[in-house]
Design an enzyme around this catalytic site. Structure first.
Site: not given
Ligand SMILES: [Mg+2]
Ligand SMILES: Nc1ncnc2c1ncn2[C@@H]1O[C@H](COP(=O)(O)OP(=O)(O)O)[C@@H](O)[C@H]1O
Length: 399
Positions: A226
């Protein structure tokens, strides 16, 4: 990490000395001399001599093994010995260190770490809420200090949020992190810290720090999954801190690994969408995952997932038209339509885009972005790893 690595080494040395000590004491006992009469210095000398013998004969054997391979007449035993040594100490992620970390150092740290109680903190503003939980700002409340009333410092809006979202409830689990900065790279790209990139000196320094951080994670067998501006804090000293490990997968233990499950931000995720190929089996028990992790890593190259996100990050920082969140999302969609070919995307977008920052110095930035954003080939490769990106000429001094 450095600290734990140091602890690992210290533990190993102690163990080795203990084993030698037992053997030595038993030898003395057999020869009729009681061990308590030993002088410490003599003991040290003999221990060192014993270790040196062991080391010397081991090295001699390995040299012979290597020589026999170089001479084209390897013995099966020699090849096996070299393979075991390579597997234990030189593969990435390293199964030996992973076992120490997961089965020894982690439980040790869990048992010795400071045990916080919910009463040690006062929750303040909600900072974020992703797929894996919510993040709150908190204040440390000194035990016994009744003068502090954090709620008094909250705005009415914060108080409302605090009541609905921020209560510690029985059975909920909390992670506590040091507050590093109140600015993310996302804020900087939005122009909240001044005009970008002048507000952050140079893009290269940020990219380099992100790559170095990811290199350390990948060496440990962890893929972040991410990497994006909102998950990169920028401190007042210009340091970059990678945060938000909610989607991270630990290939060494299989923690958070499900081959069919992608937790993605469509703006930064690679076209393959998964860290490992679709046909890869689900994570086995941690010990098996640890032992197999070097093979899984070589086969699937899960780290190249993060490389792609870094490529998007470079495009977003270096191309002014891509700095907004909406435009970077459109960029990633357009890249898919162009089959992941950045040059094709450039032709498609044409003169509307300013490539000056990527094209300077013999198109070094452009070359790096092209190689980071490539789709994988059938061997799950074809894209630069973070280590290869760090060695790219983009990071060499400009002239
Ligand atoms: Mg975050
Ligand atoms: N260690 C930290 N120091 C300062 N701010 C942080 C820290 N960790 C998280 N934050 C802030 O909280 C926000 C949300 O945290 P994050 O871990 O990214 O969770 P999520 O994105 O899942 O909501 C971040 O964008 C950042 O602004």
């Amino acid at each position: 990490m450095l600290c734990s690595a140091g602890c690992n080494v210290a533990q190993l040395i102690c163990k080795e000395r203990n084993i030698t000590l037992c053997r030595f004491a038993r030898n003395l006992f057999n020869s009729g001399i009681p061990p308590p009469k030993l002088l410490v210095d003599e003991l040290e000398d003999v221990l060192e001599a014993d270790n040196q013998d062991w080391l010397a004969s081991g090295l001699e054997l390995l040299t012979e093994d290597l020589q026999s391979i170089a001479a084209g007449s390897p013995s099966i035993g020699g090849v096996l010995r070299l393979l075991v040594i390579y597997y234990l100490f030189f593969t990435r992620p390293n199964p030996f260190l992973a076992c120490l970390d997961f089965y020894f150092l982690r439980p040790l740290a869990d048992n010795t770490a400071n045990k916080w109680k919910s009463s040690d903190f006062a929750l303040r503003e909600k900072l974020g809420g992703g797929n894996f939980g919510a993040a709150f700002e908190g204040l440390r409340v000194e035990r016994g200090d009744r003068t502090i009333s954090p709620r008094a410092k909250l705005t009415p809006e914060q108080k409302k949020r605090h009541e609905t979202d921020g209560a510690f409830s029985r059975g909920s689990q909390w992670l506590v992190w040091k507050f590093e900065s109140d600015a993310t790279l996302g804020n900087a790209l939005d122009g909240q810290l001044g005009s970008f990139p002048a507000c952050l000196e140079i893009i290269k320094s940020i990219l380099r720090q992100v790559l170095l951080g990811l290199q350390k994670l990948h060496d440990l067998g962890i893929v972040h999954r991410d990497v994006k501006p909102d998950n990169l804090l920028i401190t007042t000293d210009g340091e970059v801190k990678i945060i938000d490990f909610g989607a991270a997968v630990d290939m060494c233990t299989g923690v958070n690994f499900n081959p069919l499950y992608g937790m993605l931000d469509p703006r930064y995720s690679p076209p393959e969408e998964l860290v490992m190929p679709k046909n890869f089996p689900r994570a086995p028990t941690p010990v098996i995952a640890t032992l197999l992790s070097p093979f899984a890593w070589i086969y699937g190259r899960p780290d190249l997932f993060d490389s792609y996100s870094v490529g998007v990050l470079l495009m977003q920082m270096a191309v002014p038209q891509l700095r907004t969140s909406a435009n970077i999302k459109a960029f990633n969609n357009e890249m898919r339509q162009c089959g992941g070919n950045l040059s094709q995307w450039r032709d498609y977008r044409g003169s509307r885009i300013d490539f000056t920052l990527l094209d300077r110095n013999g198109k070094a930035g452009w070359d790096l972005a092209t190689k980071l954003l490539k789709p994988r080939d059938k061997f799950n490769r074809g894209r630069l790893s973070v280590s290869q990106a760090l060695a790219h000429r983009y990071f060499l001094p400009e002239f």
